[in-house]
Scaffold this active site. Structure first.
Site, mmCIF file in Angstrom:
data_model
loop_
_atom_site.group_PDB
_atom_site.id
_atom_site.type_symbol
_atom_site.label_atom_id
_atom_site.label_comp_id
_atom_site.label_asym_id
_atom_site.label_seq_id
_atom_site.Cartn_x
_atom_site.Cartn_y
_atom_site.Cartn_z
ATOM 1 N N LYS A 1 0.830 -1.209 0.000
ATOM 2 C CA LYS A 1 0.000 0.000 0.000
ATOM 3 C C LYS A 1 0.858 1.251 0.000
ATOM 4 O O LYS A 1 0.664 2.162 -0.795
ATOM 5 C CB LYS A 1 -0.921 -0.025 1.226
ATOM 6 C CG LYS A 1 -1.927 1.094 1.253
ATOM 7 C CD LYS A 1 -3.103 0.772 2.172
ATOM 8 C CE LYS A 1 -2.665 0.737 3.635
ATOM 9 N NZ LYS A 1 -3.801 0.449 4.522
ATOM 10 N N GLU B 1 10.421 -5.629 3.431
ATOM 11 C CA GLU B 1 10.426 -7.024 2.974
ATOM 12 C C GLU B 1 10.012 -7.117 1.505
ATOM 13 O O GLU B 1 10.620 -7.842 0.711
ATOM 14 C CB GLU B 1 9.435 -7.879 3.795
ATOM 15 C CG GLU B 1 9.933 -8.329 5.151
ATOM 16 C CD GLU B 1 9.531 -7.375 6.258
ATOM 17 O OE1 GLU B 1 9.218 -6.191 5.966
ATOM 18 O OE2 GLU B 1 9.546 -7.812 7.430
ATOM 19 N N GLY C 1 -4.523 -3.635 5.715
ATOM 20 C CA GLY C 1 -3.982 -4.815 5.053
ATOM 21 C C GLY C 1 -4.767 -6.079 5.342
ATOM 22 O O GLY C 1 -5.096 -6.846 4.441
ATOM 23 N N ARG C 2 -5.098 -6.302 6.611
ATOM 24 C CA ARG C 2 -5.768 -7.557 6.970
ATOM 25 C C ARG C 2 -7.223 -7.590 6.522
ATOM 26 O O ARG C 2 -7.876 -8.618 6.623
ATOM 27 C CB ARG C 2 -5.655 -7.769 8.482
ATOM 28 C CG ARG C 2 -6.179 -6.620 9.328
ATOM 29 C CD ARG C 2 -5.669 -6.725 10.751
ATOM 30 N NE ARG C 2 -6.037 -5.609 11.603
ATOM 31 C CZ ARG C 2 -5.353 -4.464 11.702
ATOM 32 N NH1 ARG C 2 -4.278 -4.265 10.974
ATOM 33 N NH2 ARG C 2 -5.743 -3.526 12.542
ATOM 34 N N GLU D 1 -4.230 -8.981 15.188
ATOM 35 C CA GLU D 1 -3.676 -7.672 14.846
ATOM 36 C C GLU D 1 -4.722 -6.572 15.079
ATOM 37 O O GLU D 1 -4.374 -5.432 15.384
ATOM 38 C CB GLU D 1 -3.186 -7.648 13.387
ATOM 39 C CG GLU D 1 -2.345 -6.405 13.068
ATOM 40 C CD GLU D 1 -1.779 -6.399 11.653
ATOM 41 O OE1 GLU D 1 -2.043 -7.344 10.888
ATOM 42 O OE2 GLU D 1 -1.074 -5.424 11.309
ATOM 43 N N HIS E 1 -5.809 -35.740 15.485
ATOM 44 C CA HIS E 1 -4.684 -36.644 15.772
ATOM 45 C C HIS E 1 -3.494 -35.872 16.329
ATOM 46 O O HIS E 1 -2.375 -36.371 16.321
ATOM 47 C CB HIS E 1 -4.285 -37.383 14.496
ATOM 48 C CG HIS E 1 -5.342 -38.327 14.018
ATOM 49 N ND1 HIS E 1 -5.284 -39.679 14.248
ATOM 50 C CD2 HIS E 1 -6.513 -38.103 13.378
ATOM 51 C CE1 HIS E 1 -6.360 -40.253 13.741
ATOM 52 N NE2 HIS E 1 -7.117 -39.329 13.205
ATOM 53 N N LYS F 1 10.510 -2.560 13.881
ATOM 54 C CA LYS F 1 11.070 -1.996 12.650
ATOM 55 C C LYS F 1 12.159 -0.970 12.962
ATOM 56 O O LYS F 1 13.218 -0.961 12.343
ATOM 57 C CB LYS F 1 9.963 -1.297 11.845
ATOM 58 C CG LYS F 1 9.076 -2.228 11.046
ATOM 59 C CD LYS F 1 8.172 -1.384 10.134
ATOM 60 C CE LYS F 1 7.020 -2.230 9.601
ATOM 61 N NZ LYS F 1 6.077 -1.443 8.794
#
Lengths: 526, 526
Positions: free
Chosen positions: B212, B218, B269-270, B356, B387, B502
């Site tokens: 964005k 990254e 973002g999410r 978040e 399991h 960051k």
């Protein structure tokens, strides 16, 4: 003489509760913090180190934990386990997964055989078979080489081997030991098998059917699914399938399989990655030599776990700090955060290993315990998680202890420099930054930008994720879970919690239901 | 008039705390349990239903939750959000992700444009581009069709789109709408990009760069990694890359990209899977019509979430039951357990979405809250989890509320009959059996085989996992998280918790460190 006692009856536990709590923000500040990072580090197998500087402990807490380890006879109990005592009291079984990778104590004779010889023998059978597949001596009916191996298994026959395969896949590719692609089918959801088969060249695929009992319904169902697909493709299933099972299972002597490799009841599913359960698929994918290195790393870590000094035994120390966090500090979860894309499914394996082993409410004698036991385990690789659920870890209302893993070097040797640093340097800088941010926090006039800190973490640091360090890492956590089970006085090696659902599912399928079960079944059109 | 107040000041919350607790074992037994399953069900969008029979609630609790919803003005706050008020107070932004899939209230004009028109316009641009790629009108320099799309993004630009892709991949394959394989690069670990590129036919790959801000380290690092690889293969990166970004980002007008598609600051973002962040990759992979169906399902669920009656609004009810479990019953986690292999990464998306958004300790005005907020979210598909970690869920010392998802039909239409039932029937029988086992438990003389029960769960039941039901499912959880944020009086739409790390990582990379940070950096050879 070993005695098994509940944690709340242990004198050293009472003392531990009274030790002054550590203020982590203060402890990790300035030169004091730097000294902690230097001193609170324990060598691990395969050249790794367990660093607990950012845990909420100090020398007083560690001393109290050492006393707890001594009073609860953890090292003696571990020795009893590897010397062949019936440690799995619930199912009345020995616990011998360490023996798949080494001989720590006495020879163990069970079922009339030396168990170490038995495991080594099966490994050798697997290695010979894999070498023949790779050499084109064992082929499909048309005489063509197999190119893909597909494991069919669930739970411990899936999560561990899958996580190990993903951890080594790219390492093997750049180290010229990559032999065959591996895939995995586990879920009884028919879409799982259908999707894997949709993208698999059946004529050149070898299937590894893994079920200790030979009766796991999901696995037998998926075997049938695969056999139908092979037949529909004009192939004979028995030319495309091997079994990993126990010698007493219905699969053991079937002519339906090219070969059968054996394990036994002394290896729980979640501890079986170093047995044939992991051995077949990993040896086929990467070659037996790679699997041998993996075992070597695990054996080395098993040996380190025998050291009585808590400050020299990383699995023991990690286990006891975890108990302190769970029972004294009251934290309910642990997040596992590997800064390595290769470990993408390692947290899912640890989730099974830990929660299935220590998610228990009764002690070894079947009496309810009056304290909390195993935590919830979850995690995803960093730096991905930093852009996701780390928000709650930093600023949520509950504290979640963290277990980082990081490596100095990447696996594939390809990198790029952006803003004067490589991606690997950025990756490592991020994990370091997170540890300090979680521990120390940051004040800010804007409360929304304020970080309380005081959130404890440890980190395992290695040179590179490779077969040996992966084996050591796997063993570290197996031994951690074992030690914690000993402290809580529970049986970490049975799993009654998976049984009730099975019984009820059978009732549903037989339409032998009433009450809520009946109405839910109607809603889902069963 | 909307007012924003802390939960512990709400009168209805005080009353909720006083309502008698439900004994779930008793409530779910016999005919009473059957009636609960029949009655405690709410229709959802796309023909699904939210069934809360096995939650620890009864009519009294639900009535108290309805009063809480009313007093906290949840429906009015939702209306304020979709009508364009500045709901994200931390960053002083509108919150408009619902508008990417529909127009619920008034036209919203911001930055001089009608935002619904803007989002629809970008969707149309994406659809046209995808159609041209599929038709071979947009090709590589050699005039050959692109066959693979690779998304480069992290956090919300990765987890949501990846989970949606995996949820529809096999459905698309059997419904003849599968156009291109999609892959994802996210982690700054260089092994992530190296591994994806190792198995990608670069000459026929189209990369979608998603950021964005256009400044995510990254993502820019991985872009550079990919560009190097393209150049080394003799390809011009600008022929192989599109950008999804905001109009003000450095990526917006770069000639480095074949095309740029826009989102804006009003979509977190999410919450961005229904914007171009999900739209580009999903339209390229499955065609724009499939993406349109996905949006339709989400829009329908958004509309259902406007209903004031809590018993007819599944997102609202789910949200409030979650608050009850968290704040009154004191449960710390929620496990998300989809009985559908297609939803293998849906829990990872929800983990970000929920943790978040609601992992916060201060209210909308920056004041600390005196109650717990968002839970830890984790999960894996069933039956796999049965399991594995279900052991702790059944017999551990802490209670973990559960959220099941199940579908009557599979996606790929292939199945096998073993022991008189299909795999799909086994899958559904298992989820039903688990719900009842968790709620009712089972007594046994052997305490090791005893199940306490009393472990609450809900289930969302659908016909099939397809684009429309997936959209509805996504929106259900987005709205659940939003309502919970309103109840807790926190801002669910910022994420300051990702910032501190960051800043510190940059210090490490600049070698501008001291104390613990310096020593950790040395240990990791940075």
């Amino acid at each position: 003489m070993i005695t098994w006692n509940n944690l709340d009856t242990i004198k050293a536990y009472g003392e531990l509760e009274k030790v002054a709590k550590v203020n982590l923000q203060e402890a990790m500040a300035g030169e004091n913090g730097a000294n902690r990072v230097r001193n609170y580090s324990v060598p691990m197998a395969a050249g790794m180190a367990y660093n607990y500087a950012a845990k909420q402990v100090d020398d007083n807490v560690i001393d109290a934990l050492a006393k707890l380890a001594e009073e609860t006879q953890l090292i003696e109990k571990y020795a009893a386990l590897y010397n062949g005592e019936v440690i799995n009291t619930g199912e009345k079984r020995l616990v011998l997964h360490q023996m798949t990778r080494g001989q720590l104590g006495n020879d163990v004779i069970a079922d009339g055989v030396n168990k170490r010889d038995f495991y080594v023998g099966e490994q050798k059978k697997i290695a010979d078979f894999a070498n023949k597949v790779h050499a084109g001596e064992i082929t499909n009916a048309a005489g063509e080489k197999f190119t893909t191996v597909v494991q069919i298994g669930i739970g411990g026959s899936d999560l561990g081997p899958r996580a190990m395969y993903l951890a080594l896949e790219n390492w093997a590719k750049v180290n010229n030991t990559f032999k065959m692609e591996a895939k995995f089918i586990s879920n009884v959801d028919p879409d799982d098998a259908a999707a894997v088969l949709h993208t698999t060249d059946l004529a050149h695929a070898l299937f590894v059917l893994v079920s200790k009992s030979g009766t796991t319904l999901e696995t037998l169902t998926n075997e049938s699914f695969v056999k139908d697909a092979l037949k529909n493709a004009g192939l004979n299933p028995s030319n495309h399938m091997v079994a990993v099972t126990s010698e007493t299972s219905p699969l053991a002597k079937s002519s339906d399989y090219l070969a059968a490799f054996f394990m036994d009841d002394y290896i729980g599913g979640r501890f079986s990655s170093t047995s044939g359960v992991g051995g077949a698929v990993l040896s086929l994918a990467f070659g037996p030599e790679v699997f041998a290195q993996f075992l070597e790393g695990a054996a080395e870590a098993d040996k380190t776990a025998t050291i009585a000094d808590i400050k020299k035994n990383p699995a023991l120390l990690d286990a006891l700090i975890g108990v302190y966090e769970r029972n004294v500090l009251g934290y309910q979860n642990t997040a596992v955060l590997p800064y390595s894309q290769g470990l993408s499914r390692f947290p899912a394996h640890l989730q099974q290993l830990d929660m299935e082993s220590n998610g228990k409410s009764v002690n070894r004698f079947g009496d309810p315990v009056n304290y909390v036991t195993g935590p919830v385990i979850f995690g995803e690789p960093g730096t991905n998680g930093q852009h996701s659920f780390y928000q709650l870890l930093h600023q949520g209302t509950d504290i979640v202890p963290l277990q980082f893993v990081g490596f100095k070097n990447n696996q594939m040797g390809k990198d790029v420099v952006i803003e004067d640093s490589t991606s690997q340097q950025k990756l490592c800088a991020n994990v370091v930054a997170q540890i300090v941010a979680f521990a120390c926090g940051k004040d800010d006039e804007n409360a929304n930008k304020k970080f309380e800190g005081g959130r404890p973490s440890s980190i395992i640091i290695g040179e590179q994720l490779n077969p040996k360090s992966l084996g050591a890492l796997l063993s570290h956590f197996e031994n951690k879970v074992m030690f914690q089970g000993f402290v809580w006085n529970i049986n970490s090696f049975d799993q009654e919690g998976v049984q009730l659902g099975k019984v009820l599912a059978k009732k549903v399928l037989a339409h032998d239901t009433e009450g809520a079960l009946k109405v839910y079944s109607e809603l889902l059109n069963i």
